[in-house]
Design an enzyme around this catalytic site. Structure first.
Site, PDB file in Angstrom:
ATOM      1  N   ARG A  63      18.791 -29.711   2.290  1.00  0.00           N
ATOM      2  CA  ARG A  63      17.763 -30.656   1.846  1.00  0.00           C
ATOM      3  C   ARG A  63      16.337 -30.126   1.985  1.00  0.00           C
ATOM      4  NH1 ARG A  63      22.270 -32.942   2.904  1.00  0.00           N
ATOM      5  NH2 ARG A  63      22.285 -31.467   4.615  1.00  0.00           N
ATOM      6  N   THR A  64      15.986 -29.672   3.180  1.00  0.00           N
ATOM      7  CA  THR A  64      14.593 -29.304   3.423  1.00  0.00           C
ATOM      8  C   THR A  64      14.198 -28.139   2.521  1.00  0.00           C
ATOM      9  OG1 THR A  64      15.011 -29.966   5.707  1.00  0.00           O
ATOM     10  CG2 THR A  64      12.931 -28.841   5.261  1.00  0.00           C
ATOM     11  N   LYS A  93      15.547  -5.787  11.733  1.00  0.00           N
ATOM     12  CA  LYS A  93      15.194  -4.491  12.341  1.00  0.00           C
ATOM     13  C   LYS A  93      14.373  -4.670  13.612  1.00  0.00           C
ATOM     14  CE  LYS A  93      14.496  -2.960   7.605  1.00  0.00           C
ATOM     15  NZ  LYS A  93      13.382  -2.661   6.691  1.00  0.00           N
ATOM     16  N   ARG A 116      11.415 -22.589   8.625  1.00  0.00           N
ATOM     17  CA  ARG A 116      12.389 -23.169   9.568  1.00  0.00           C
ATOM     18  C   ARG A 116      12.926 -22.021  10.412  1.00  0.00           C
ATOM     19  NH1 ARG A 116      17.441 -27.089   8.238  1.00  0.00           N
ATOM     20  NH2 ARG A 116      15.704 -28.543   8.130  1.00  0.00           N
ATOM     21  N   HIS A 144      10.886 -31.761  13.778  1.00  0.00           N
ATOM     22  CA  HIS A 144      11.147 -31.734  12.325  1.00  0.00           C
ATOM     23  C   HIS A 144      10.139 -32.722  11.707  1.00  0.00           C
ATOM     24  CE1 HIS A 144      13.034 -31.013   8.615  1.00  0.00           C
ATOM     25  NE2 HIS A 144      14.295 -31.244   8.909  1.00  0.00           N
TER      26      HIS A 144
HETATM   27  N1   CP Z   1      17.775 -33.215   7.122  1.00  0.00           N
HETATM   28  C1   CP Z   1      17.753 -31.880   7.063  1.00  0.00           C
HETATM   29  O1   CP Z   1      16.910 -31.226   7.695  1.00  0.00           O
HETATM   30  O2   CP Z   1      18.718 -31.325   6.279  1.00  0.00           O
HETATM   31  P1   CP Z   1      18.874 -29.784   6.003  1.00  0.00           P
HETATM   32  O3   CP Z   1      19.250 -29.125   7.322  1.00  0.00           O
HETATM   33  O4   CP Z   1      19.951 -29.652   4.980  1.00  0.00           O
HETATM   34  O5   CP Z   1      17.556 -29.260   5.535  1.00  0.00           O
END
Ligand code: CP
Length: 320
Positions: A63-64, A93, A116, A144
Site C-alpha cells: 500500500r504505502t 556493499k 521505509r 508510520h
Molecule cells: N499499511 C501499510 O503500511 O501497508 P504496506 O506495508 O503494504 O505498505
C-alpha cells in the site's frame, strides 16, 4: 527557511510528534479533499510537474509504496521508485544509510525522498544529511506517520468529527507502528476521545506511550474483547508482526499469539450499527473474509485515503 502558511513546506515529515495542532491536520485534509475530487473526476492535476520524488523502500510494502508512486505520478512529478533497496542498492556493499541518502540527492536531483526502513531512527538519520525533505513511510517499530494521517482522514470521512470517538485498537500493539502514530493523533484532536488497547501482555503498547496518552485522553488496557466492541465507534485491528519475532528468534511465541484475536461475523454483529472496522493491512487471519461484506468494514476504502493524503503531503513539502 521561507515563510509560508503551509506548515509542511520544505520540512521533513518523519514523526507524528511534528503534528502539534489540529490546524496542521485540517490543512492536509483540505488538500486531500481537493485531490480526491481530481482523482474521482479523472482530472489532470499536475501541481508537481517538473519536480522529482525518490521513493526508496528497504522493507516490503504493498500500500504505502504503490500509493506514494501513484501520488507522485498523479501530481505530474518524476517518480524514481526503488522497492528493493535491501537487495539492489549499495547498502548490500555496506554503504551507510546517510551516504545512500547523500547519493540519491545527487544522482536524482530529487525534491523529496519517501523512505521505509527497518531502523527506528532511519528517517531521522536521513533527514540530518538530506538536501530535500524526507517523508517517513514507516521506520522500524516506531512510526508510520503518513498511515496515521490517512487513518484519521478515513475516520473523519465517516464521522465528520475528530473528538468524542471511542476507539478500540487490538492486536500487536508492541511491534505495530501504525497504532502508536494514530493514538497520538487522537490524543491531540479531542479530549473526549477514548482509546481501549486490547493485547496480550507480551504485545502490549509501550508504557511511555500509554503514560503520554493518559495526560490528554482516557485510556483503558485489557487482554480480551470483553464488552469493548459493543461500545466502539472504531475498531482498529492489527496483525501480529511475524517479522520481528523472527528477527528475535521467538517464532514459537508468534505461533502461540498469532490468532489470539480474530474478528468474525458474529463478533462484528455485536458492534454498533454506526461503527467502523479498520485495519492498516496486510491482514493475516485477524479479520475473517466473511466480515468484508459488512458495510462497517472500511479497511479497503481506508487504503484509498492513502492516495489522497500522500498526494497532499508530497505537494505540501515541495511547494509553498
Ligand atoms: N499499511 C501499510 O503500511 O501497508 P504496506 O506495508 O503494504 O505498505
Amino acid at each position: 527557511m521561507e515563510k509560508s502558511n503551509n506548515p509542511f513546506y520544505n520540512k521533513h515529515y518523519i514523526s507524528i510528534d511534528q503534528i502539534t495542532s489540529v490546524s496542521q491536520i485540517k490543512y492536509i485534509f483540505k488538500l486531500a479533499d481537493r485531490y480526491k475530487k481530481c482523482v474521482l473526476n479523472h482530472k489532470v492535476c499536475e501541481d508537481l510537474k517538473g519536480y522529482t520524488v525518490a521513493i526508496l523502500f528497504w522493507q516490503p510494502s504493498t500500500r504505502t509504496f504503490t500509493s506514494f508512486v501513484a501520488a507522485a505520478k498523479r501530481l505530474g512529478a518524476y517518480a524514481i521508485n526503488v522497492h528493493g533497496m535491501t537487495a539492489y542498492s549499495s547498502s548490500v556493499k555496506g554503504e551507510s544509510l546517510q551516504d545512500t541518502i547523500r547519493s540519491i540527492n545527487q544522482t536524482t536531483a530529487c525534491d523529496a525522498i519517501v523512505m521505509r526502513h527497518p531502523d527506528n531512527f532511519s528517517s531521522l538519520n536521513a533527514s540530518k544529511v538530506s538536501t530535500c525533505p524526507i517523508i517517513n513511510g514507516g521506520s522500524g517499530k516506531a512510526e508510520h506517520p503518513t498511515q496515521a494521517l490517512l487513518d484519521l482522514y478515513t475516520i473523519y470521512t465517516k464521522f465528520k468529527r475528530l473528538d468524542n470517538l471511542n476507539v478500540v485498537m487490538c492486536g500487536d500493539l508492541k511491534y505495530g507502528r501504525t497504532i502508536k502514530s494514530l493514538a497520538k493523533l487522537l490524543a491531540l484532536t479531542g479530549k473526549n476521545n477514548k482509546i481501549t488497547f486490547i493485547a496480550p501482555k507480551e504485545l502490549s503498547a509501550p508504557t511511555e506511550l500509554i503514560k503520554d496518552l493518559k495526560k490528554s485522553i482516557k485510556v483503558v488496557e485489557q487482554q480480551d474483547f470483553d464488552n469493548a466492541l459493543t461500545k466502539a465507534d472504531v475498531l482498529y485491528m492489527t496483525r501480529v508482526q511475524k517479522e520481528w519475532f523472527e528477527a528475535e528468534g521467538r517464532l514459537e511465541q508468534y505461533e502461540a499469539l498469532k490468532h489470539r484475536y480474530v474478528l468474525t461475523r458474529y463478533l462484528a454483529s455485536t458492534m454498533k450499527k454506526s461503527a467502523m472496522i479498520m485495519h492498516p493491512l496486510p491482514r493475516v487471519g485477524e479479520i475473517m473474509e466473511e466480515v468484508d461484506e459488512d458495510k462497517r468494514s472500511w479497511y479497503f476504502k481506508q487504503m484509498r485515503s492513502g492516495l489522497y493524503i500522500r498526494m497532499a503531503l508530497l505537494k505540501s513539502v515541495i511547494i509553498k
